[in-house]
Design a protein around this motif. Structure first.
Motif, PDB file in Angstrom:
ATOM      1  N   GLY A  45      58.597  22.239  88.112  1.00 24.36           N
ATOM      2  CA  GLY A  45      58.642  22.842  86.787  1.00 24.36           C
ATOM      3  C   GLY A  45      59.940  23.602  86.550  1.00 24.36           C
ATOM      4  O   GLY A  45      60.543  23.506  85.479  1.00 24.36           O
ATOM      5  N   ILE A  46      60.399  24.336  87.571  1.00 25.97           N
ATOM      6  CA  ILE A  46      61.622  25.135  87.440  1.00 25.97           C
ATOM      7  C   ILE A  46      62.844  24.252  87.231  1.00 25.97           C
ATOM      8  O   ILE A  46      63.782  24.634  86.521  1.00 25.97           O
ATOM      9  CB  ILE A  46      61.789  26.038  88.686  1.00 25.97           C
ATOM     10  N   ARG A  47      62.846  23.063  87.810  1.00 24.67           N
ATOM     11  CA  ARG A  47      64.000  22.173  87.643  1.00 24.67           C
ATOM     12  C   ARG A  47      64.268  21.856  86.175  1.00 24.67           C
ATOM     13  O   ARG A  47      65.399  21.631  85.768  1.00 24.67           O
ATOM     14  CB  ARG A  47      63.767  20.861  88.408  1.00 24.67           C
ATOM     15  N   ASN A  48      63.207  21.833  85.374  1.00 24.24           N
ATOM     16  CA  ASN A  48      63.359  21.528  83.948  1.00 24.24           C
ATOM     17  C   ASN A  48      63.802  22.738  83.126  1.00 24.24           C
ATOM     18  O   ASN A  48      64.034  22.608  81.929  1.00 24.24           O
ATOM     19  CB  ASN A  48      62.036  21.001  83.387  1.00 24.24           C
ATOM     20  N   MET A  49      63.906  23.895  83.756  1.00 24.55           N
ATOM     21  CA  MET A  49      64.237  25.115  83.018  1.00 24.55           C
ATOM     22  C   MET A  49      65.690  25.514  83.193  1.00 24.55           C
ATOM     23  O   MET A  49      66.068  26.648  82.897  1.00 24.55           O
ATOM     24  CB  MET A  49      63.303  26.253  83.455  1.00 24.55           C
ATOM     25  N   ASP A  50      66.509  24.589  83.644  1.00 25.44           N
ATOM     26  CA  ASP A  50      67.932  24.859  83.823  1.00 25.44           C
ATOM     27  C   ASP A  50      68.594  25.095  82.459  1.00 25.44           C
ATOM     28  O   ASP A  50      68.498  24.258  81.552  1.00 25.44           O
ATOM     29  CB  ASP A  50      68.589  23.675  84.534  1.00 25.44           C
ATOM     30  N   ALA A  51      69.274  26.233  82.320  1.00 24.28           N
ATOM     31  CA  ALA A  51      69.864  26.596  81.028  1.00 24.28           C
ATOM     32  C   ALA A  51      70.932  25.604  80.582  1.00 24.28           C
ATOM     33  O   ALA A  51      71.058  25.306  79.389  1.00 24.28           O
ATOM     34  CB  ALA A  51      70.453  28.003  81.113  1.00 24.28           C
ATOM     35  N   ARG A  52      71.700  25.058  81.517  1.00 22.40           N
ATOM     36  CA  ARG A  52      72.781  24.131  81.163  1.00 22.40           C
ATOM     37  C   ARG A  52      72.242  22.902  80.437  1.00 22.40           C
ATOM     38  O   ARG A  52      72.862  22.420  79.478  1.00 22.40           O
ATOM     39  CB  ARG A  52      73.493  23.710  82.457  1.00 22.40           C
ATOM     40  N   ARG A  53      71.101  22.399  80.862  1.00 23.24           N
ATOM     41  CA  ARG A  53      70.499  21.230  80.211  1.00 23.24           C
ATOM     42  C   ARG A  53      70.187  21.541  78.750  1.00 23.24           C
ATOM     43  O   ARG A  53      70.301  20.671  77.888  1.00 23.24           O
ATOM     44  CB  ARG A  53      69.222  20.797  80.935  1.00 23.24           C
ATOM     45  N   HIS A  54      69.763  22.776  78.489  1.00 29.10           N
ATOM     46  CA  HIS A  54      69.428  23.163  77.124  1.00 29.10           C
ATOM     47  C   HIS A  54      70.679  23.408  76.280  1.00 29.10           C
ATOM     48  O   HIS A  54      70.684  23.147  75.077  1.00 29.10           O
ATOM     49  CB  HIS A  54      68.525  24.396  77.136  1.00 29.10           C
ATOM     50  N   LEU A  55      71.718  23.882  76.935  1.00 25.36           N
ATOM     51  CA  LEU A  55      72.968  24.100  76.219  1.00 25.36           C
ATOM     52  C   LEU A  55      73.564  22.774  75.736  1.00 25.36           C
ATOM     53  O   LEU A  55      74.218  22.725  74.691  1.00 25.36           O
ATOM     54  CB  LEU A  55      73.971  24.828  77.119  1.00 25.36           C
ATOM     55  N   ASP A  56      73.302  21.702  76.465  1.00 29.12           N
ATOM     56  CA  ASP A  56      73.766  20.376  76.028  1.00 29.12           C
ATOM     57  C   ASP A  56      73.175  20.026  74.656  1.00 29.12           C
ATOM     58  O   ASP A  56      73.857  19.420  73.813  1.00 29.12           O
ATOM     59  CB  ASP A  56      73.358  19.306  77.041  1.00 29.12           C
ATOM     60  N   ILE A  57      71.915  20.401  74.439  1.00 33.29           N
ATOM     61  CA  ILE A  57      71.269  20.139  73.147  1.00 33.29           C
ATOM     62  C   ILE A  57      71.957  20.946  72.046  1.00 33.29           C
ATOM     63  O   ILE A  57      72.249  20.420  70.963  1.00 33.29           O
ATOM     64  CB  ILE A  57      69.763  20.493  73.207  1.00 33.29           C
ATOM     65  N   VAL A  58      72.227  22.215  72.329  1.00 32.30           N
ATOM     66  CA  VAL A  58      72.872  23.082  71.340  1.00 32.30           C
ATOM     67  C   VAL A  58      74.259  22.546  70.998  1.00 32.30           C
ATOM     68  O   VAL A  58      74.642  22.487  69.822  1.00 32.30           O
ATOM     69  CB  VAL A  58      72.971  24.530  71.868  1.00 32.30           C
TER      70      VAL A  58
END
Length: 219
Positions: A178-191
């Motif tokens: 579950g924690i692997r999916n909470m990486d901030a960098r992955r979300h910044l790619d969306i932004v």
């Protein structure tokens, strides 16, 4: 003007239902009540000190949210998500959030939304050493805010209806995955994709994000 006693009773009943709903939802999505557990009305209503009618109303909502299901003779059981169900949940999330990023990418004032989402990513970074519960909340807040920023209430309602199942999918996978999916960098790619104003790119980024997340959870 005197108060209508029946109105006050209805408010009290609604409050109890909401409290019961919140308590049961939290117990199920946190794993306190495990998948496969039969929910016995008499035991739960006694433990929560509410009427069986109020409990049934809360359980009907949980059934609509996909957290519990009715089996033989109407017995309610906490759902156990399998790999296919998790992939289905994330496919629907991909469709909903792709719509969200398309709408945000097309807006002339998209930079305002981008800054709000960057703040949400920074909050995820601040919580990287926090408890798993806090990290889940920060992650969900990012995706929820992305939908809310569109101003599309139907989209928000549809996304929110999946929230319980999303939490259960994390519980199914375990903390490490579950924690692997909470990486901030992955979300910044969306932004960053939204910031370009390229709706196709933003939608493709969200879809790839969701498919990778599902793969991690069911690996």
């Amino acid at each position: 003007m005197s108060a209508d006693p029946m109105s006050l009773l209805r408010l009290e009943k609604t409050s109890l239902r909401e409290q019961a709903l919140s308590s049961l939802r939290r117990a199920i999505t946190s794993g306190q009540i495990r998948p496969g557990t039969h929910l016995v009305e008499t035991e739960l209503s006694d433990a929560m000190q509410i009427s069986r009618g109020t409990l049934r109303e809360a359980m009907r909502q949980l059934q609509q949210e996909g957290l519990i299901s009715a089996g033989a003779r109407g017995r309610m059981t906490v759902r156990h998500l399998d790999a296919k169900e998790i992939r289905d949940i994330f496919s629907v999330r991909a469709a909903l959030e792709s719509l969200a990023v398309r709408e945000l990418s097309d807006r002339e004032d998209r930079e305002d939304a981008v800054e709000v989402l960057r703040d949400a990513v920074r909050e995820m970074e601040r919580r990287e050493t926090a408890s798993i519960e806090d990290r889940i909340e920060a992650d969900l807040n990012f995706h929820r805010r992305m939908c809310q920023l569109t101003g599309n209430e139907t989209l928000v309602h549809s996304w929110t209806s999946l929230e319980g199942s999303i939490r259960m999918s994390i519980m199914f996978a375990g903390v490490d995955r579950g924690i692997r999916n909470m990486d901030a960098r992955r979300h910044l790619d969306i932004v960053d994709a939204i910031a370009t104003g390229d709706a196709d790119r933003a939608a493709a980024t969200v879809t790839a994000h969701m498919m990778a997340a599902a793969d991690t959870l069911v690996a």
